[in-house]
Scaffold this motif. Structure first.
Motif, PDB file in Angstrom:
ATOM      1  N   ARG A  22       0.821  -1.220   0.000  1.00 16.36           N
ATOM      2  CA  ARG A  22       0.000   0.000   0.000  1.00 16.36           C
ATOM      3  C   ARG A  22       0.852   1.267   0.000  1.00 16.36           C
ATOM      4  N   MET A  23       2.161   1.108   0.225  1.00 14.99           N
ATOM      5  CA  MET A  23       3.082   2.243   0.242  1.00 14.99           C
ATOM      6  C   MET A  23       3.641   2.413  -1.174  1.00 14.99           C
ATOM      7  N   PHE A  24       3.341   3.525  -1.809  1.00 18.70           N
ATOM      8  CA  PHE A  24       3.770   3.762  -3.186  1.00 18.70           C
ATOM      9  C   PHE A  24       4.924   4.752  -3.214  1.00 18.70           C
ATOM     10  N   LYS A  25       5.867   4.508  -4.102  1.00 17.34           N
ATOM     11  CA  LYS A  25       7.016   5.385  -4.260  1.00 17.34           C
ATOM     12  C   LYS A  25       6.830   6.243  -5.505  1.00 17.34           C
ATOM     13  N   THR A  26       7.433   7.417  -5.467  1.00 15.64           N
ATOM     14  CA  THR A  26       7.404   8.344  -6.590  1.00 15.64           C
ATOM     15  C   THR A  26       8.786   8.330  -7.221  1.00 15.64           C
ATOM     16  N   LEU A  27       8.848   7.881  -8.462  1.00 19.81           N
ATOM     17  CA  LEU A  27      10.117   7.789  -9.170  1.00 19.81           C
ATOM     18  C   LEU A  27      10.130   8.779 -10.326  1.00 19.81           C
ATOM     19  N   MET A  28      11.153   9.576 -10.388  1.00 23.15           N
ATOM     20  CA  MET A  28      11.293  10.536 -11.486  1.00 23.15           C
ATOM     21  C   MET A  28      12.193   9.917 -12.544  1.00 23.15           C
ATOM     22  N   THR A  29      11.689   9.901 -13.773  1.00 22.02           N
ATOM     23  CA  THR A  29      12.378   9.258 -14.876  1.00 22.02           C
ATOM     24  C   THR A  29      12.397  10.191 -16.082  1.00 22.02           C
ATOM     25  N   ARG A  30      13.065   9.731 -17.109  1.00 23.40           N
ATOM     26  CA  ARG A  30      13.009  10.383 -18.419  1.00 23.40           C
ATOM     27  C   ARG A  30      12.647   9.318 -19.426  1.00 23.40           C
ATOM     28  N   VAL A  31      11.643   9.609 -20.241  1.00 26.75           N
ATOM     29  CA  VAL A  31      11.241   8.726 -21.339  1.00 26.75           C
ATOM     30  C   VAL A  31      11.538   9.481 -22.621  1.00 26.75           C
ATOM     31  N   ASP A  32      12.450   8.938 -23.389  1.00 24.66           N
ATOM     32  CA  ASP A  32      12.908   9.609 -24.617  1.00 24.66           C
ATOM     33  C   ASP A  32      13.294  11.064 -24.328  1.00 24.66           C
ATOM     34  N   GLY A  33      13.919  11.268 -23.176  1.00 26.96           N
ATOM     35  CA  GLY A  33      14.392  12.593 -22.793  1.00 26.96           C
ATOM     36  C   GLY A  33      13.388  13.467 -22.078  1.00 26.96           C
ATOM     37  N   ARG A  34      12.111  13.070 -22.063  1.00 26.23           N
ATOM     38  CA  ARG A  34      11.062  13.872 -21.416  1.00 26.23           C
ATOM     39  C   ARG A  34      10.867  13.418 -19.963  1.00 26.23           C
ATOM     40  N   PRO A  35      10.682  14.348 -19.013  1.00 31.44           N
ATOM     41  CA  PRO A  35      10.430  13.955 -17.629  1.00 31.44           C
ATOM     42  C   PRO A  35       9.094  13.224 -17.498  1.00 31.44           C
ATOM     43  N   VAL A  36       9.103  12.138 -16.747  1.00 35.51           N
ATOM     44  CA  VAL A  36       7.901  11.350 -16.480  1.00 35.51           C
ATOM     45  C   VAL A  36       7.956  10.900 -15.029  1.00 35.51           C
ATOM     46  N   ARG A  73       8.389  -1.177 -19.615  1.00 36.37           N
ATOM     47  CA  ARG A  73       6.925  -1.017 -19.570  1.00 36.37           C
ATOM     48  C   ARG A  73       6.526   0.439 -19.389  1.00 36.37           C
ATOM     49  N   LEU A  74       7.297   1.172 -18.590  1.00 39.66           N
ATOM     50  CA  LEU A  74       7.011   2.601 -18.420  1.00 39.66           C
ATOM     51  C   LEU A  74       7.153   3.321 -19.760  1.00 39.66           C
ATOM     52  N   ALA A  75       8.214   3.036 -20.478  1.00 39.24           N
ATOM     53  CA  ALA A  75       8.421   3.672 -21.787  1.00 39.24           C
ATOM     54  C   ALA A  75       7.264   3.341 -22.729  1.00 39.24           C
ATOM     55  N   GLN A  76       6.825   2.095 -22.730  1.00 46.51           N
ATOM     56  CA  GLN A  76       5.697   1.706 -23.584  1.00 46.51           C
ATOM     57  C   GLN A  76       4.435   2.470 -23.201  1.00 46.51           C
ATOM     58  N   ALA A  77       4.172   2.565 -21.893  1.00 45.38           N
ATOM     59  CA  ALA A  77       2.977   3.276 -21.423  1.00 45.38           C
ATOM     60  C   ALA A  77       3.015   4.749 -21.836  1.00 45.38           C
ATOM     61  N   GLY A 136      12.456   4.406 -24.798  1.00 41.41           N
ATOM     62  CA  GLY A 136      13.316   4.045 -23.682  1.00 41.41           C
ATOM     63  C   GLY A 136      13.111   4.953 -22.491  1.00 41.41           C
ATOM     64  N   ALA A 137      13.341   4.394 -21.317  1.00 40.79           N
ATOM     65  CA  ALA A 137      13.207   5.153 -20.076  1.00 40.79           C
ATOM     66  C   ALA A 137      14.452   4.945 -19.225  1.00 40.79           C
ATOM     67  N   ALA A 159       2.212  11.669 -15.383  1.00 42.52           N
ATOM     68  CA  ALA A 159       2.324  10.662 -14.325  1.00 42.52           C
ATOM     69  C   ALA A 159       1.683   9.349 -14.757  1.00 42.52           C
ATOM     70  N   PHE A 160       2.335   8.262 -14.383  1.00 44.52           N
ATOM     71  CA  PHE A 160       1.853   6.914 -14.658  1.00 44.52           C
ATOM     72  C   PHE A 160       1.824   6.164 -13.340  1.00 44.52           C
TER      73      PHE A 160
END
Length: 156
Positions: A46-60, A74-78, A83-84, A114-115
């Motif tokens: 039930r504890m969710f983490k917030t991860l900051m990523t880049r997908v094709d260079g864009r912040p996600v 899977r994040l990149a696909q979504a 690529g992420a 956000a995903f």
């Protein structure tokens, strides 16, 4: 500890029902989410983490249960990308306005798409960081999705 953060202000402005929970943050904890869940006496799923990523260079922003890893593929696909990669800590802090260990999906300095892991739908409530180390927000998954305009996706 102040309970007013950019995250709680965004939730208040959205008129979302939530509960705040505090715990003693341990920067040396091997898994901060697991430590927070144990400290609050809740199921780590039930504890969710917030991860900051880049997908094709864009912040996600990726929001997923803290008891496991996400699949960057899977994040990149979504996000309709190829690529992420994870952001480094300094960039994540600069972009969100929060310190690592206190990054909330809400009230970020510069909002990113956000995903949210699809498992969130099976929960009555979940916990995400409230914008400060040692501060967690408990709310319904549907409110998390609505406030962020987020997309549910298989992230594991």
């Amino acid at each position: 500890m102040s309970r007013a953060t950019p995250a709680t202000r965004q939730l208040d402005q959205a008129r979302v029902s939530y509960r705040l929970h505090t715990y003693d943050y341990d920067p040396k904890a091997q898994n901060i989410g697991a430590h927070a869940a144990l400290s609050l006496g809740i199921d780590p799923g039930r504890m969710f983490k917030t991860l900051m990523t880049r997908v094709d260079g864009r912040p996600v922003c990726a929001i997923a249960p803290s008891d496991g890893d996400i699949s960057l593929k899977r994040l990149a696909q979504a996000a309709h990308g190829k690529g992420a990669v994870m952001m480094d800590a300094a960039e994540a802090e600069r972009l969100t306005g929060y310190k690592v260990g206190g990054i909330s999906p809400f009230g970020q300095r510069k909002a990113s798409p956000a995903f949210i892991a699809i498992e969130a739908l099976g929960l009555e409530t979940l916990f995400v960081n409230g914008g400060q180390r040692g501060l967690q927000v408990e709310l319904a998954p549907r409110d998390l999705v609505a406030v962020l305009g987020a997309t549910l996706a298989p992230l594991r």
